[in-house]
Design a protein around this motif. Structure first.
Motif, PDB file in Angstrom:
ATOM      1  N   SER A 118       0.783  -1.263   0.087  1.00 56.58           N
ATOM      2  CA  SER A 118      -0.247  -0.222   0.089  1.00 56.58           C
ATOM      3  C   SER A 118       1.070   1.405   0.068  1.00 56.58           C
ATOM      4  O   SER A 118       0.416   2.371  -0.458  1.00 56.58           O
ATOM      5  CB  SER A 118      -1.041  -0.117   1.225  1.00 56.58           C
ATOM      6  OG  SER A 118      -1.481   1.208   1.263  1.00 56.58           O
ATOM      7  N   HIS A 123      -2.679   5.171  -5.718  1.00 61.15           N
ATOM      8  CA  HIS A 123      -4.110   5.146  -5.580  1.00 61.15           C
ATOM      9  C   HIS A 123      -4.855   4.783  -6.810  1.00 61.15           C
ATOM     10  O   HIS A 123      -5.768   3.633  -6.891  1.00 61.15           O
ATOM     11  CB  HIS A 123      -4.532   6.397  -5.214  1.00 61.15           C
ATOM     12  CG  HIS A 123      -6.071   6.349  -4.771  1.00 61.15           C
ATOM     13  ND1 HIS A 123      -6.784   7.005  -5.452  1.00 61.15           N
ATOM     14  CD2 HIS A 123      -6.359   6.264  -3.799  1.00 61.15           C
ATOM     15  CE1 HIS A 123      -8.230   7.095  -5.043  1.00 61.15           C
ATOM     16  NE2 HIS A 123      -8.056   6.439  -3.857  1.00 61.15           N
ATOM     17  N   VAL A 126      -4.410   1.015  -7.563  1.00 63.48           N
ATOM     18  CA  VAL A 126      -5.290   0.011  -6.941  1.00 63.48           C
ATOM     19  C   VAL A 126      -6.805  -0.146  -7.468  1.00 63.48           C
ATOM     20  O   VAL A 126      -7.112  -0.902  -7.672  1.00 63.48           O
ATOM     21  CB  VAL A 126      -5.179   0.533  -5.560  1.00 63.48           C
ATOM     22  CG1 VAL A 126      -5.945  -0.486  -4.716  1.00 63.48           C
ATOM     23  CG2 VAL A 126      -3.862   0.424  -5.010  1.00 63.48           C
ATOM     24  N   GLU A 130      -8.502  -3.368  -8.702  1.00 64.67           N
ATOM     25  CA  GLU A 130      -9.678  -3.709  -7.878  1.00 64.67           C
ATOM     26  C   GLU A 130     -10.795  -4.074  -9.039  1.00 64.67           C
ATOM     27  O   GLU A 130     -11.561  -5.064  -8.821  1.00 64.67           O
ATOM     28  CB  GLU A 130     -10.115  -2.667  -7.000  1.00 64.67           C
ATOM     29  CG  GLU A 130      -9.730  -2.927  -5.676  1.00 64.67           C
ATOM     30  CD  GLU A 130     -10.073  -1.505  -4.929  1.00 64.67           C
ATOM     31  OE1 GLU A 130     -10.642  -0.617  -5.178  1.00 64.67           O
ATOM     32  OE2 GLU A 130     -10.013  -1.808  -3.708  1.00 64.67           O
ATOM     33  N   PRO A 141      -4.253  -4.557   1.676  1.00 62.82           N
ATOM     34  CA  PRO A 141      -3.108  -3.323   1.827  1.00 62.82           C
ATOM     35  C   PRO A 141      -2.212  -4.026   2.822  1.00 62.82           C
ATOM     36  O   PRO A 141      -2.654  -4.091   4.093  1.00 62.82           O
ATOM     37  CB  PRO A 141      -3.950  -2.149   2.069  1.00 62.82           C
ATOM     38  CG  PRO A 141      -5.509  -2.709   2.452  1.00 62.82           C
ATOM     39  CD  PRO A 141      -5.606  -3.766   1.809  1.00 62.82           C
TER      40      PRO A 141
ATOM     41  N   SER B 118      -4.783  11.146  -8.349  1.00 61.62           N
ATOM     42  CA  SER B 118      -4.827   9.816  -7.944  1.00 61.62           C
ATOM     43  C   SER B 118      -3.905   8.937  -8.468  1.00 61.62           C
ATOM     44  O   SER B 118      -3.248   8.016  -7.915  1.00 61.62           O
ATOM     45  CB  SER B 118      -6.180   9.380  -8.514  1.00 61.62           C
ATOM     46  OG  SER B 118      -6.281   8.007  -8.380  1.00 61.62           O
ATOM     47  N   HIS B 123      -1.339   4.831  -2.344  1.00 58.20           N
ATOM     48  CA  HIS B 123      -2.572   4.172  -1.506  1.00 58.20           C
ATOM     49  C   HIS B 123      -2.432   4.575  -0.161  1.00 58.20           C
ATOM     50  O   HIS B 123      -3.627   5.012   0.326  1.00 58.20           O
ATOM     51  CB  HIS B 123      -2.880   2.860  -2.059  1.00 58.20           C
ATOM     52  CG  HIS B 123      -4.091   2.159  -1.476  1.00 58.20           C
ATOM     53  ND1 HIS B 123      -3.973   1.348  -0.175  1.00 58.20           N
ATOM     54  CD2 HIS B 123      -5.207   2.012  -1.850  1.00 58.20           C
ATOM     55  CE1 HIS B 123      -5.192   0.856  -0.181  1.00 58.20           C
ATOM     56  NE2 HIS B 123      -5.960   1.296  -1.004  1.00 58.20           N
TER      57      HIS B 123
END
Lengths: 377, 377
Positions: A118, A123, A126, A130, A141, B118, B123
């Protein structure tokens, strides 16, 4: 010193042990596999040496299942290097991105719970993962799993880091001996970085800092075309990577006869450094080590001039855990390697920083540096 | 050519315009502010030149409110540089991390909806920020907002990139003229990087690639101590940063009299490059440009040897949008700058790659390169 390389089989044994340790940790967390994206972790576990051009241009990702053979996922540009270096790994190429490859690979490997780093996963990435894995694989994470393994170094690693420190010192001595009025900061930095590469270093472990006079006020100064004059400070902060392992050292010199202000400040910084060295041992609390140095500078009336942390861990990364800062309540453990680098900075005048590296031992610390330039006061 | 610098006021006008454009875009998205974490975006909007040592060691973040004065958030190491360079910005220091500073700063600025990048935010860091701002500020992930502004270059930027290309070419010509049997890949790479720094470049825009003989099979080869012999390929892929703007060029030479296989393959790659150049213009679809080059190599029976994309955008980052790859359906726009770099790679033999840079214009493209080493066949 003449043969700093480690043998291929040594490397394989080192990475093999680490993989087994990580796999045990995965099983303990009920994870089927983990993705390793952090470049130093990737190298630590696989021996694959490719560097990344930033987090958005990865040269590969490890997929380590809880049992069995680990995978290295990369693109065609790195295929040969990955196969040569990451022994024991199955190399898989992604042509349409990591998410697409994992979507087909994970069901084959029976991965239903997948850990990811993580602290080194974007971001947005991920989010894409997902979406691609929705309904088949849960993303979990994780933070610092491999970093914690890396904090404590094996004797093999300590030996590699010692070689990196020694080479760095030799180059410092060689180049600093040639520094003279009329040279620019950039010239000195270039001479250092050239000597590093010519002497077998992979690269500098960070952009070499060479700062003259008042430029030394910036702890992260970038070399400029400022010309050195008699009576000026020369601050050099340099490190290199040898066999993957980093070194990091700072010395502050003076061209000509040092004036009393310089000497007073230099002595205070050195005193702060020695105070910290004295308290480093297994069990010492990181912030107390920082405090030992800070107290010396406070007493000398220079506390406000010491604006950064005392030090940081060094290994495959030049900055890693543990951090010696005023807030870190963690204890040092034997086998950790840290820098001890107090500094004072006065706008308009310049700065002084001294940095050595030491191994934490049960009953104290072992200095890795032999160079004493500007330290015998 | 002798004065590639741009004036301070020119820079301020450039960044000021960009901030206003971004602020309008924020208001259009009902955002109160945006955090800029991506280093090239940060430089584009502020003029602040500090480099990051990886995503985990940022040298600062921009906080741009929808109206009013932008902020630059950094730590004490970069305070002076930030104040000197980011004109018009209010510099704020974080002592306990970004999340803690934002927790106090955002309510003062009345920020209830905060955009973040982002695609350049870890994350774990988003998690920390969400926790710190819970109940007061909503985090809104964004992607590519500033990158889309950066895709199309102003004439000022094109002029800066042209200067970067020209300097890169001069250094290539100077160093490649000295390459001779007996030299190592590392020696040549070092000579190039030294010349870059001595001639005013900030740094190489990526690790210089010098590959001899069969080493040239790796598109991202790392220079080794391999010694050059007569009758071998020399592939050089190099770029530098001048005034923040990148260049990127590849040439493939042959030491001695080239054999017929080398010439045949070189001609095919050059033909592929020219085919792509011919179709580049505003409105052309990226994948069709890639396809134009790929078709040539397919016809020559070398399609499988061309494993990477044809090219990429270049600007403040050496790799940026648009990507000329077989999947990108976007159209080129006037003012974009792209590389055109077909290559073929044959294990055991080596590789050939040729790379130039061009500006997309309404009615075609304008080559930025003047160097023709190894291109006149």
């Amino acid at each position: 010193m003449n043969c700093p390389c480690i043998s291929f089989s040594q490397k394989l044994i080192m990475t093999g042990k680490r993989i087994l340790q990580l796999q045990a940790s995965l099983r303990g967390r009920n994870l089927d596999a983990i993705l390793i994206t952090e470049p130093a972790n990737r190298r630590y576990l696989s021996g694959y040496t490719a560097a990344d051009h930033g987090i958005q241009e990865s040269s590969g990702v490890l997929l380590i299942p809880k049992n069995g053979r680990p995978h290295l996922l990369t693109d065609s540009r790195f295929e040969l290097q990955a196969q040569e270096e990451a022994q024991g790994f199955k190399v898989e190429l992604y042509r349409k991105g990591l998410a697409a490859l994992l979507k087909t690979l994970l069901p084959d490997l029976g991965v239903r719970r997948l850990g990811f780093e993580s602290h080194y996963f974007l971001h947005a990435a991920v989010g894409r993962l997902e979406k691609a894995l929705a309904g088949t694989t849960e993303l979990v994470p994780l933070t610092g799993l491999v970093e914690r393994m890396r904090e404590v170094k094996s004797e093999e690693e300590i030996s590699l880091i010692r070689q990196s420190v020694r080479l760095n010192e030799r180059i410092f001595q060689q180049v600093s001996g040639t520094v003279a009025p009329g040279m620019t900061e950039i010239e000195v930095a270039l001479a250092i970085e050239r000597a590093m590469r010519e002497n077998g270093a992979e690269r500098p472990s960070f952009d070499t800092i060479v700062a003259f006079g008042s430029n030394a006020v910036k702890p992260h100064a970038v070399p400029t075309d400022r010309i050195l004059r008699e009576g000026e400070i020369v601050l050099i902060d340099m490190g290199l990577i040898l066999n993957g392992y980093c070194s990091d050292m700072t010395r502050t010199l003076f061209v000509g006869k040092p004036d009393s202000i310089f000497l007073e400040r230099l002595r205070a910084v050195r005193k702060a450094q020695l105070a910290a060295v004295k308290v480093i041992r297994a069990g010492a609390v990181c912030r107390e080590v920082d405090q030992a140095a800070r107290q010396v500078l406070n007493k000398e009336g220079m506390g406000k001039a010491f604006g950064h942390s005392l030090g940081h861990g060094v290994g495959l990364a030049v900055h890693e855990a543990p951090s010696l800062n005023p807030r870190n309540r963690k204890q040092l453990r034997a086998g950790m390697i840290v820098t001890i680098e107090p500094g004072v900075y006065f706008p308009g005048w310049g700065g002084i920083r001294l940095e050595n590296m030491a191994v934490v031992r049960e009953d104290g610390c072992e200095l890795l540096n032999e160079d004493s330039t500007g330290l015998d006061l």
